[in-house]
Design an enzyme around this catalytic site. Structure first.
Site: not given
Ligand code: AR6
Length: 513
Positions: A280-281, A291, A308-310, A349, A425
């Site tokens: 995404i970024e 995000d 991802q978010e962090e 990651y 999610g």
């Molecule tokens: N671009 C595209 N896809 C991505 C990227 C990126 N830069 N990074 C990861 N993914 P996750 P959630 C994909 O687990 O389940 C945090 O602690 C990758 O397949 O970050 O919504 C937040 O603060 C990854 O498995 O999101 C929340 O508390 C999937 O996106 C919680 O995690 C989901 O990334 C949110 O969890």
């Protein structure tokens, strides 16, 4: 009009066709209802430092604004026989202006105005990080970086005199501040000066807010902490050398829960480009970048989380300041951030995350001097039991959440751009990426936006999603019809539930007969 392509790496129309347009001219920056601006708006000139808005009420200590460390109401009780209330900011100024030669000195200074946590907070990660620095870097750290960070932090009363509103739940509100003000606030977060923000007890004043003081970042050394600290110090090193001159806007948005009648929606699915490559970024320039958030925005960025978010909050470091004023997001709310700059490049990651190098963000600025980067925080539901996601109430919740994030802001003008998203999610929060992808497509359709979907290396999901999407498109399935199908799927008992896409294909085949 555009030829869809299907290759081993991507499917759908060319990504450049979907980007939408970046509206660089937002007109003059003018106060509007629900938009608080912390800089003087009459003399915003490209590449010149915006001036802070001067205010007569800089000591504000209300429940609607951030309690600032320099407020005269921020007091501590002196030790000694006769107890006296003393201004904490004076103490902060005194201890931070002493020279620092070691991590112990920094720890001692921070604890001297956070006495309650003297025996609670651990600084082992900061100690280890500094020990590990090679000679020249350590010299830079103590001789230049830390003194400059102190200097910046102590300018807070001059740089941020206007009270900063809290972006509270249920309120649609925008806040614009300069990158310099953000840097100043972040140095204060580093030195843990924000009052009333250290306890996590459920009955405390800020229990519903993310943490902002950096104390947790300094504890529990591990390889993730090392890389987080490197990324954050890279940001501070860059801003002290070359302070950016732009602005950043944070908008808290909400939708009414019944705003969209999903079942009756006659919208067609949006255009979709799906790719297993990129992120995404890296590839989302000119798009609305999602995000994958936690309801307390930034999630574990100052603690142990590193997904991802962090990562986004670390590399676009200004995002971290949203934690100072953004109350936990409700089910029908999102946070839109315009203008946060990228300061670092990373690889890996989670456990393998590594800071690679500093980067000079060349993204164009709009007429409000904001980088043309839009990031929207939407928090999916955390499904501890994955079967729960197929409950209708939760499906509605996720649709409304995504719609709240994707639709244009009702407060400030916004470009019409495609949504850059992916497995929202479906990592830490255990959702089903196939299901969530359809929900996001439906939300984007209602928001009148196309979708660029990054499967983050997952080739299999890329193909499956594109095949499913192509079938639905071929059959002219509207959002409302798809909703009805998904509702039917949700109502099936879990023992007899087929795989979702098999179920949808079966329905299409049946309709043909
Ligand atoms: N671009 C595209 N896809 C991505 C990227 C990126 N830069 N990074 C990861 N993914 P996750 P959630 C994909 O687990 O389940 C945090 O602690 C990758 O397949 O970050 O919504 C937040 O603060 C990854 O498995 O999101 C929340 O508390 C999937 O996106 C919680 O995690 C989901 O990334 C949110 O969890």
């Amino acid at each position: 009009d555009v030829f869809p392509t299907v290759t081993s790496k991507c499917c759908g129309p060319n990504i450049s066709e979907l980007k939408g347009r970046v509206v660089k001219n937002q007109g003059f920056l003018r106060p509007r209802p629900n938009h608080v601006i912390l800089v003087q708006i009459d003399n915003l000139i490209p590449d010149q430092m915006p001036k802070p808005f001067k205010s007569g009420v800089s000591n504000s200590w209300t429940s609607d604004t951030v309690k600032m460390p320099f407020s005269i109401f921020n007091v501590y009780e002196s030790s000694g026989v006769v107890k006296k209330q003393k201004p904490r900011w004076k103490l902060i100024e005194k201890v931070l202006t002493k020279p620092f030669k070691s991590a112990q000195d920094i720890e001692k200074a921070i604890k001297s105005y956070n006495k309650k946590y003297e025996h609670v907070w651990k600084f082992d990660a900061l100690h280890r990080y500094i020990e590990m620095l090679p000679g020249a870097e350590r010299e830079f750290f103590f001789m230049r970086l830390i003194p400059e960070m102190v200097y910046l932090a102590l300018q807070l009363p001059d740089l941020c005199p206007k009270p900063i509103p809290l972006l509270k739940r249920g309120k649609t509100m925008a806040l614009t501040l300069s990158q310099q003000q953000i840097a100043c606030l972040l140095t204060n977060a580093f030195f843990c000066t924000f009052p009333h923000r250290n306890t996590t007890q459920s009955n405390s004043e800020y229990a519903n807010y993310p943490s902002i003081n950096f104390s947790r970042l300094f504890e529990e050394w591990n390889s993730k902490k090392k890389e987080k600290l490197r990324t954050i110090f890279s940001y501070f090193s860059q801003v002290i050398e070359n302070m950016p001159t732009g602005l950043v806007t944070f908008e808290r948005l909400h939708v009414r829960k019944d705003e969209v009648n999903w079942k009756k929606s006659r919208k067609n699915l949006p255009r979709l480009h799906v790719t297993s490559e990129g992120s995404i970024e890296e590839d989302g320039a000119g798009m609305l970048q999602v995000d994958f958030a936690c309801s307390t925005v930034g999630g574990g960025v100052l603690g142990s989380g590193l997904v991802q978010e962090e990562i986004r909050f670390l590399i676009n470091t200004e995002l971290i300041i949203s934690r100072l004023f953004t109350e936990k997001l409700e089910d029908n709310e999102s946070l839109l951030i315009t203008g946060a700059q990228q300061y670092s490049v990373y690889r890996g990651y989670s456990d393998t995350y590594e800071w690679v190098n500093a980067v000079s963000d060349k993204t164009e600025r709009d007429s409000w001097q904001r980088r043309c980067t839009q990031i929207v925080a939407i928090d999916a539901m955390h499904f501890r039991n994955p079967n729960d996601q197929y409950r209708k109430a939760y499906m509605d919740r996720e649709l409304n959440k995504a719609y709240c994030g994707f639709r244009p802001s009702p407060i400030l003008p916004q470009e019409i751009a495609a949504v850059a998203t992916g497995n929202w999610g479906c990592g830490a929060f255990s959702g089903d990426p196939r299901f969530k992808a359809l929900l996001q497509l439906m939300a984007a359709a209602e928001a009148k936006k196309d979708v660029v979907f990054f499967t983050f290396g997952n080739h299999h999901i890329m193909r499956e999603l594109y095949d499913m999407y192509s079938l639905l498109q071929k059959k002219d399935i509207t959002v409302g019809t798809l909703y009805t199908h998904l509702e039917a799927y949700c109502s099936m008992a879990k023992q007899v539930k087929p795989e979702l896409y098999e179920f949808l294909k079966f329905l299409q085949a049946k309709a043909k007969c």
